[in-house]
Motif scaffolding. Structure first.
Motif, PDB file in Angstrom:
ATOM      1  N   MET A  12      40.037  44.873  44.969  1.00  0.00           N
ATOM      2  CA  MET A  12      39.592  43.483  45.050  1.00  0.00           C
ATOM      3  C   MET A  12      38.398  43.334  45.982  1.00  0.00           C
ATOM      4  O   MET A  12      37.439  42.615  45.689  1.00  0.00           O
ATOM      5  N   ALA A  13      38.432  44.048  47.102  1.00  0.00           N
ATOM      6  CA  ALA A  13      37.388  43.890  48.112  1.00  0.00           C
ATOM      7  C   ALA A  13      36.033  44.437  47.667  1.00  0.00           C
ATOM      8  O   ALA A  13      35.008  44.118  48.270  1.00  0.00           O
ATOM      9  N   CYS A  15      47.606  43.450  46.815  1.00  0.00           N
ATOM     10  CA  CYS A  15      46.428  42.839  47.436  1.00  0.00           C
ATOM     11  C   CYS A  15      46.799  41.881  48.561  1.00  0.00           C
ATOM     12  O   CYS A  15      46.010  41.675  49.490  1.00  0.00           O
ATOM     13  N   VAL A  16      47.994  41.290  48.474  1.00  0.00           N
ATOM     14  CA  VAL A  16      48.387  40.286  49.470  1.00  0.00           C
ATOM     15  C   VAL A  16      48.467  40.902  50.855  1.00  0.00           C
ATOM     16  O   VAL A  16      47.919  40.373  51.827  1.00  0.00           O
ATOM     17  N   VAL A  17      49.156  42.033  50.983  1.00  0.00           N
ATOM     18  CA  VAL A  17      49.346  42.625  52.305  1.00  0.00           C
ATOM     19  C   VAL A  17      48.229  43.589  52.679  1.00  0.00           C
ATOM     20  O   VAL A  17      47.962  43.814  53.868  1.00  0.00           O
ATOM     21  N   SER A  18      47.538  44.168  51.692  1.00  0.00           N
ATOM     22  CA  SER A  18      46.435  45.086  51.998  1.00  0.00           C
ATOM     23  C   SER A  18      45.101  44.359  52.109  1.00  0.00           C
ATOM     24  O   SER A  18      44.083  44.961  52.446  1.00  0.00           O
ATOM     25  N   LEU A  19      45.106  43.050  51.810  1.00  0.00           N
ATOM     26  CA  LEU A  19      43.897  42.228  51.811  1.00  0.00           C
ATOM     27  C   LEU A  19      42.824  42.825  50.895  1.00  0.00           C
ATOM     28  O   LEU A  19      41.640  42.845  51.214  1.00  0.00           O
ATOM     29  N   GLY A  20      43.283  43.310  49.742  1.00  0.00           N
ATOM     30  CA  GLY A  20      42.366  43.801  48.725  1.00  0.00           C
ATOM     31  C   GLY A  20      41.901  45.227  48.913  1.00  0.00           C
ATOM     32  O   GLY A  20      41.098  45.727  48.131  1.00  0.00           O
ATOM     33  N   TRP A  46      43.506  35.298  51.695  1.00  0.00           N
ATOM     34  CA  TRP A  46      42.553  34.191  51.614  1.00  0.00           C
ATOM     35  C   TRP A  46      43.177  32.907  51.069  1.00  0.00           C
ATOM     36  O   TRP A  46      42.765  31.808  51.445  1.00  0.00           O
ATOM     37  N   MET A  47      44.199  33.045  50.192  1.00  0.00           N
ATOM     38  CA  MET A  47      44.774  31.841  49.573  1.00  0.00           C
ATOM     39  C   MET A  47      45.565  31.014  50.576  1.00  0.00           C
ATOM     40  O   MET A  47      45.593  29.788  50.502  1.00  0.00           O
ATOM     41  N   GLY A  48      46.244  31.703  51.489  1.00  0.00           N
ATOM     42  CA  GLY A  48      47.084  31.016  52.455  1.00  0.00           C
ATOM     43  C   GLY A  48      47.972  32.024  53.155  1.00  0.00           C
ATOM     44  O   GLY A  48      48.160  33.141  52.659  1.00  0.00           O
ATOM     45  N   PRO A  49      48.551  31.656  54.304  1.00  0.00           N
ATOM     46  CA  PRO A  49      49.319  32.624  55.092  1.00  0.00           C
ATOM     47  C   PRO A  49      50.694  32.966  54.531  1.00  0.00           C
ATOM     48  O   PRO A  49      51.211  34.049  54.813  1.00  0.00           O
TER      49      PRO A  49
END
Length: 209
Positions: A76-77, A29-34, A169-172
């Motif tokens: 996630m999205a 999810c971190v790199v695919s943004l969910g 969303w949490m941070g870069p």
């Protein structure tokens, strides 16, 4: 103005977040943004937040800790999350109310996506939420409900592996970690995620915009 007609309150949190989920390797999810499914097709996770500096309106929330439990049925999205929050028992009534609004998404801002993605907020309750750091290990203890410890995965020359410059969303910058202990006994859930994916993130959140 919030959806329920109440006035939105300026808030901010700086500190550290840890998270452990059921993914067998680092959370996609971190790199695919969910947009990519969790490795098991669904997500079950616990998270801890240490607030080093923070406020909700005029109420100081510095020094408090929060524990979260998350359950996501697929991407996630796509939403349909279930979530629960454990608020530090040391919080004043105003701080407690503010933290519930922040972590339910009602306060908008960085965590405002919770209001859209969480279809069932299981509830919030006061609890002894302990966030400890010993060496490179971070521990979250919420009584017998959540007991977890995460450690960074060492990279070259022993330095932490960090995924940098993301739009997560949490941070870069997300430190790749693993759980040496990940136990949840809450809301009918019995989870054990020892050895599974974990994340460490320095957070700088704010709202309502």
């Amino acid at each position: 103005m919030a959806l329920d007609g109440t006035e939105l309150v300026p808030w901010a949190i700086k500190g550290e977040l840890i998270l452990n989920c059921n993914c067998t390797v680092f959370c996609p999810c971190v790199v695919s943004l969910g947009k990519h499914a969790p490795t098991e097709g669904y997500c079950q996770a616990w998270s801890g937040i240490r607030i080093d500096e923070g406020h909700y309106g005029d109420e100081d929330i510095s020094g408090l800790n929060v524990g979260l439990m998350l359950e996501i049925p697929g991407l996630m999205a796509r939403g349909n999350w279930k979530a629960a929050a454990y608020i530090d028992e040391r919080a004043s009534e105003a701080a407690y109310d503010g933290l519930v609004k922040i972590f339910s998404g009602a306060a908008r801002g960085t965590t405002g996506l919770f209001a859209v993605l969480v279809s069932e907020f299981l509830g919030a309750e006061r609890a002894p939420v302990v966030f400890e750091t010993e060496g490179n290990a971070r521990r979250l203890m919420v009584g017998k409900k959540i007991q977890g410890e995460v450690v960074p995965v060492p990279g070259k020359n022993g330095a932490d592996q960090v995924v940098t410059n993301t739009e997560y969303w949490m941070g870069p910058d997300i430190t790749v970690a693993t759980a040496t202990k990940g136990r949840v006994r809450a809301f009918g859930r019995v989870w054990d995620f020892d050895g599974r994916s974990a994340e460490i993130c320095q957070i700088d959140w704010h709202g309502p915009k």
